[in-house]
Design a protein around this motif. Structure first.
Motif, PDB file in Angstrom:
ATOM      1  N   VAL A 135      16.407  -9.161   4.697  1.00 38.92           N
ATOM      2  CA  VAL A 135      15.040  -9.299   4.182  1.00 38.92           C
ATOM      3  C   VAL A 135      14.689  -8.138   3.259  1.00 38.92           C
ATOM      4  O   VAL A 135      15.014  -6.981   3.546  1.00 38.92           O
ATOM      5  N   VAL A 136      14.027  -8.464   2.154  1.00 42.69           N
ATOM      6  CA  VAL A 136      13.371  -7.445   1.320  1.00 42.69           C
ATOM      7  C   VAL A 136      11.901  -7.836   1.228  1.00 42.69           C
ATOM      8  O   VAL A 136      11.576  -9.026   1.104  1.00 42.69           O
ATOM      9  N   TRP A 137      11.026  -6.854   1.286  1.00 46.91           N
ATOM     10  CA  TRP A 137       9.593  -7.137   1.387  1.00 46.91           C
ATOM     11  C   TRP A 137       8.853  -6.534   0.189  1.00 46.91           C
ATOM     12  O   TRP A 137       9.148  -5.428  -0.260  1.00 46.91           O
ATOM     13  N   VAL A 138       7.889  -7.304  -0.321  1.00 49.15           N
ATOM     14  CA  VAL A 138       7.065  -6.852  -1.446  1.00 49.15           C
ATOM     15  C   VAL A 138       5.630  -6.653  -0.953  1.00 49.15           C
ATOM     16  O   VAL A 138       5.033  -7.587  -0.420  1.00 49.15           O
ATOM     17  N   PRO A 139       5.086  -5.434  -1.088  1.00 49.00           N
ATOM     18  CA  PRO A 139       3.771  -5.140  -0.495  1.00 49.00           C
ATOM     19  C   PRO A 139       2.600  -5.697  -1.299  1.00 49.00           C
ATOM     20  O   PRO A 139       2.374  -5.314  -2.430  1.00 49.00           O
ATOM     21  N   LYS A 140       1.865  -6.581  -0.646  1.00 49.98           N
ATOM     22  CA  LYS A 140       0.716  -7.249  -1.279  1.00 49.98           C
ATOM     23  C   LYS A 140      -0.535  -7.035  -0.442  1.00 49.98           C
ATOM     24  O   LYS A 140      -0.467  -7.126   0.773  1.00 49.98           O
ATOM     25  N   THR A 141      -1.602  -6.672  -1.006  1.00 51.17           N
ATOM     26  CA  THR A 141      -2.923  -6.802  -0.384  1.00 51.17           C
ATOM     27  C   THR A 141      -3.977  -6.202  -1.299  1.00 51.17           C
ATOM     28  O   THR A 141      -3.741  -5.146  -1.910  1.00 51.17           O
ATOM     29  N   ILE A 142      -5.115  -6.872  -1.366  1.00 50.67           N
ATOM     30  CA  ILE A 142      -6.219  -6.288  -2.134  1.00 50.67           C
ATOM     31  C   ILE A 142      -6.720  -5.021  -1.447  1.00 50.67           C
ATOM     32  O   ILE A 142      -7.354  -4.191  -2.069  1.00 50.67           O
ATOM     33  N   ASN A 144      -5.168  -2.438  -0.271  1.00 44.07           N
ATOM     34  CA  ASN A 144      -4.417  -1.220  -0.629  1.00 44.07           C
ATOM     35  C   ASN A 144      -4.189  -0.296   0.569  1.00 44.07           C
ATOM     36  O   ASN A 144      -4.129   0.920   0.422  1.00 44.07           O
ATOM     37  N   ASP A 145      -4.067  -0.875   1.753  1.00 45.60           N
ATOM     38  CA  ASP A 145      -4.014  -0.045   2.965  1.00 45.60           C
ATOM     39  C   ASP A 145      -2.606   0.102   3.538  1.00 45.60           C
ATOM     40  O   ASP A 145      -2.447   0.450   4.699  1.00 45.60           O
ATOM     41  N   LEU A 146      -1.588  -0.198   2.714  1.00 38.73           N
ATOM     42  CA  LEU A 146      -0.212  -0.083   3.213  1.00 38.73           C
ATOM     43  C   LEU A 146       0.375   1.273   2.852  1.00 38.73           C
ATOM     44  O   LEU A 146       0.344   1.683   1.683  1.00 38.73           O
ATOM     45  N   ASP A 150       2.428   3.769  -3.326  1.00 35.20           N
ATOM     46  CA  ASP A 150       1.239   4.327  -3.974  1.00 35.20           C
ATOM     47  C   ASP A 150       0.147   3.271  -4.082  1.00 35.20           C
ATOM     48  O   ASP A 150      -1.037   3.551  -3.896  1.00 35.20           O
ATOM     49  N   LEU A 151       0.571   2.050  -4.397  1.00 31.31           N
ATOM     50  CA  LEU A 151      -0.397   0.968  -4.625  1.00 31.31           C
ATOM     51  C   LEU A 151       0.210  -0.367  -4.228  1.00 31.31           C
ATOM     52  O   LEU A 151       1.412  -0.573  -4.374  1.00 31.31           O
ATOM     53  N   THR A 152      -0.640  -1.268  -3.754  1.00 33.29           N
ATOM     54  CA  THR A 152      -0.227  -2.654  -3.576  1.00 33.29           C
ATOM     55  C   THR A 152      -0.753  -3.454  -4.764  1.00 33.29           C
ATOM     56  O   THR A 152      -1.792  -3.099  -5.330  1.00 33.29           O
ATOM     57  N   PHE A 153      -0.056  -4.529  -5.127  1.00 30.88           N
ATOM     58  CA  PHE A 153      -0.618  -5.343  -6.219  1.00 30.88           C
ATOM     59  C   PHE A 153      -1.777  -6.173  -5.650  1.00 30.88           C
ATOM     60  O   PHE A 153      -1.814  -6.486  -4.465  1.00 30.88           O
ATOM     61  N   GLY A 154      -2.724  -6.492  -6.509  1.00 33.51           N
ATOM     62  CA  GLY A 154      -3.926  -7.222  -6.076  1.00 33.51           C
ATOM     63  C   GLY A 154      -5.124  -6.306  -5.956  1.00 33.51           C
ATOM     64  O   GLY A 154      -6.269  -6.722  -6.169  1.00 33.51           O
ATOM     65  N   PHE A 155      -4.860  -5.040  -5.642  1.00 33.77           N
ATOM     66  CA  PHE A 155      -5.954  -4.084  -5.456  1.00 33.77           C
ATOM     67  C   PHE A 155      -6.729  -3.873  -6.751  1.00 33.77           C
ATOM     68  O   PHE A 155      -7.966  -3.944  -6.776  1.00 33.77           O
ATOM     69  N   MET A 322      11.279  -2.227   1.827  1.00 34.43           N
ATOM     70  CA  MET A 322      10.239  -2.727   0.945  1.00 34.43           C
ATOM     71  C   MET A 322      10.426  -2.078  -0.410  1.00 34.43           C
ATOM     72  O   MET A 322      10.966  -0.974  -0.503  1.00 34.43           O
ATOM     73  N   VAL A 323       9.994  -2.788  -1.460  1.00 29.36           N
ATOM     74  CA  VAL A 323       9.959  -2.128  -2.757  1.00 29.36           C
ATOM     75  C   VAL A 323       8.609  -1.430  -2.862  1.00 29.36           C
ATOM     76  O   VAL A 323       7.567  -2.033  -2.612  1.00 29.36           O
ATOM     77  N   ALA A 324       8.650  -0.145  -3.147  1.00 32.84           N
ATOM     78  CA  ALA A 324       7.426   0.656  -3.126  1.00 32.84           C
ATOM     79  C   ALA A 324       7.222   1.330  -4.471  1.00 32.84           C
ATOM     80  O   ALA A 324       8.192   1.710  -5.131  1.00 32.84           O
ATOM     81  N   LEU A 325       5.954   1.461  -4.838  1.00 35.87           N
ATOM     82  CA  LEU A 325       5.645   2.213  -6.057  1.00 35.87           C
ATOM     83  C   LEU A 325       5.558   3.685  -5.701  1.00 35.87           C
ATOM     84  O   LEU A 325       4.715   4.100  -4.899  1.00 35.87           O
ATOM     85  N   ARG A 326       6.484   4.452  -6.238  1.00 41.44           N
ATOM     86  CA  ARG A 326       6.395   5.913  -6.175  1.00 41.44           C
ATOM     87  C   ARG A 326       6.344   6.335  -7.628  1.00 41.44           C
ATOM     88  O   ARG A 326       7.392   6.517  -8.264  1.00 41.44           O
ATOM     89  N   THR A 327       5.137   6.409  -8.132  1.00 39.49           N
ATOM     90  CA  THR A 327       4.911   6.569  -9.568  1.00 39.49           C
ATOM     91  C   THR A 327       5.819   7.638 -10.161  1.00 39.49           C
ATOM     92  O   THR A 327       5.880   8.732  -9.602  1.00 39.49           O
TER      93      THR A 327
END
Ligand code: F6P
Length: 364
Positions: A135-142, A144-146, A150-155, A322-327
């Protein structure tokens, strides 16, 4: 050396949010163009995985959806395969259907799974990974609490919608000399309220991380009135709470990973402020408008990067990540790093300090 990946499955789980389609599109296009893979879309999140409802996806299926809200695959925030709700004799019981899911994946020849979801889907994805599913997971939620990203998409899209609402409330607040309350989503974190409140020039922002007191809110808006600013804008996160009080719960959804549905706090606060400050108040609850509509340009780009990176992670064998944004990069991070800790607003952090510096009150 794991099995060679030839076919991947993709599903969207939990509440929808702007950007899901852009992720799906990026997964499908990257899989086909870069790796010559086949892609299977699983319908309605984990419901489709349990019940074997799937369809092949090709480039034609994902054409013209980068700007579209919602998810072409459908979603649900109720169906947990490890605690699957079944009605028997009018009673709701819960069963473990995870082995059925694994059998469905095997029967469909799906070698790896890309799960696009929030906190609930993260726990499910991790449980499948523990059972050996790649499994690979993509973080989603408006919300932004994950943590671990750095950020979830939708926020950004939700913040933009909330900011537009504040802009509209400003003109009517000013005309009527009223105190306008806007309740926004975010569950147990105040990110949407904080960011939209700052962007919209709110006078008071109430967030779960900073418990508020009614007299402090009244003092702030009365001081504004004395300076000639006879209106105020108060942005309230649905999880905000009075010092010594509790969050306001709207209802419970038994089948959900987190059954609590918050809502109603702005109404409660507005009534108290009207009584104590003697100023007319009105309440707007923005609700699911924050989850609807087109993703912002920022979210379209972030979603595309996440979707593409998720397929790269699959092909690199980085499962249980998970794929994570680390700017400025997108990096694979172990799922366990993301589990357990909600990312909350730091009450002493620079964003809150900047808000206070420009005169925004938090009611504390
Ligand atoms: O997690 C996203 C979110 O929109 C929260 O901000 C909100 O509390 C919740 O989902 C609402 O859930 P539902 O769509 O089940 O009402």
């Amino acid at each position: 050396m794991g099995k060679q990946v030839k076919r991947i499955g993709v599903l969207t789980g939990g509440g929808d949010c702007p950007g899901l389609n852009a992720v799906i599109r990026a997964v499908v296009k990257t899989a086909i163009r870069q790796y010559n893979l086949e892609v299977v879309g699983i319908i309605d999140g984990f419901h489709g995985l349990v019940n074997d409802i799937m369809q092949p996806l090709n480039e034609a299926n994902v054409a013209g959806i980068v700007h579209r809200g919602g998810t072409i695959l459908g979603t649900t925030n109720r169906d947990n395969p490890f605690r699957y709700a079944v009605e028997k004799d009018g009673q709701l019981t819960f069963e473990d259907r995870s082995s059925q899911c694994i059998a469905n994946l095997a029967a469909r020849g799906i070698d790896a799974l890309v799960v696009i979801g929030g906190d609930g889907s993260l726990h499910i994805a991790n449980a499948f990974y523990q059972q050996g599913v790649p499994v690979v997971w993509v973080p989603k939620t408006i919300d932004n609490d994950l943590s671990a990203t750095d950020l979830t998409f939708g926020f950004d899209s939700a913040v933009t919608t909330a900011t537009e609402a504040i802009d509209k409330l400003h003109t009517t607040a000013e005309s009527h000399h009223r105190v306008m309350f806007l309740e926004v989503m975010g569950r147990y974190a105040g990110w949407i309220a904080l960011h939209s409140g700052m962007a919209g020039g709110a006078d008071v922002i109430l967030i779960p991380e900073i418990p508020f007191r009614i007299p402090n809110i009244c003092a702030h808006i009365q001081a504004r009135a004395e300076r000639g600013r006879k209106f105020s804008i108060v942005v309230v996160a649905e999880g905000a709470q009075e010092a010594g009080g509790e969050m306001v719960v709207q209802k419970m959804v038994a089948q959900s990973h987190d059954p609590v549905r918050l809502g109603g706090v702005a109404q409660v606060v507005a009534r108290k402020v009207e009584d104590q400050a003697g100023m007319e108040t009105r309440v707007t609850v923005l609700g699911h408008l924050q989850r609807g509509g087109s993703p912002t340009a920022f979210d379209r780009i972030l979603s595309t990067r996440y979707g593409s990176a998720a397929v790269d992670a699959v092909m690199a064998g980085w499962f249980g990540r998970m794929v994570a944004l680390r700017t400025p990069d997108i990096v694979p991070v172990p799922l366990v790093e993301a589990i357990g800790t909600l990312k909350k607003v730091d009450p002493d952090g620079q964003v809150v300090r900047a808000a206070r510096a420009v005169g925004i009150a938090f009611g504390d």
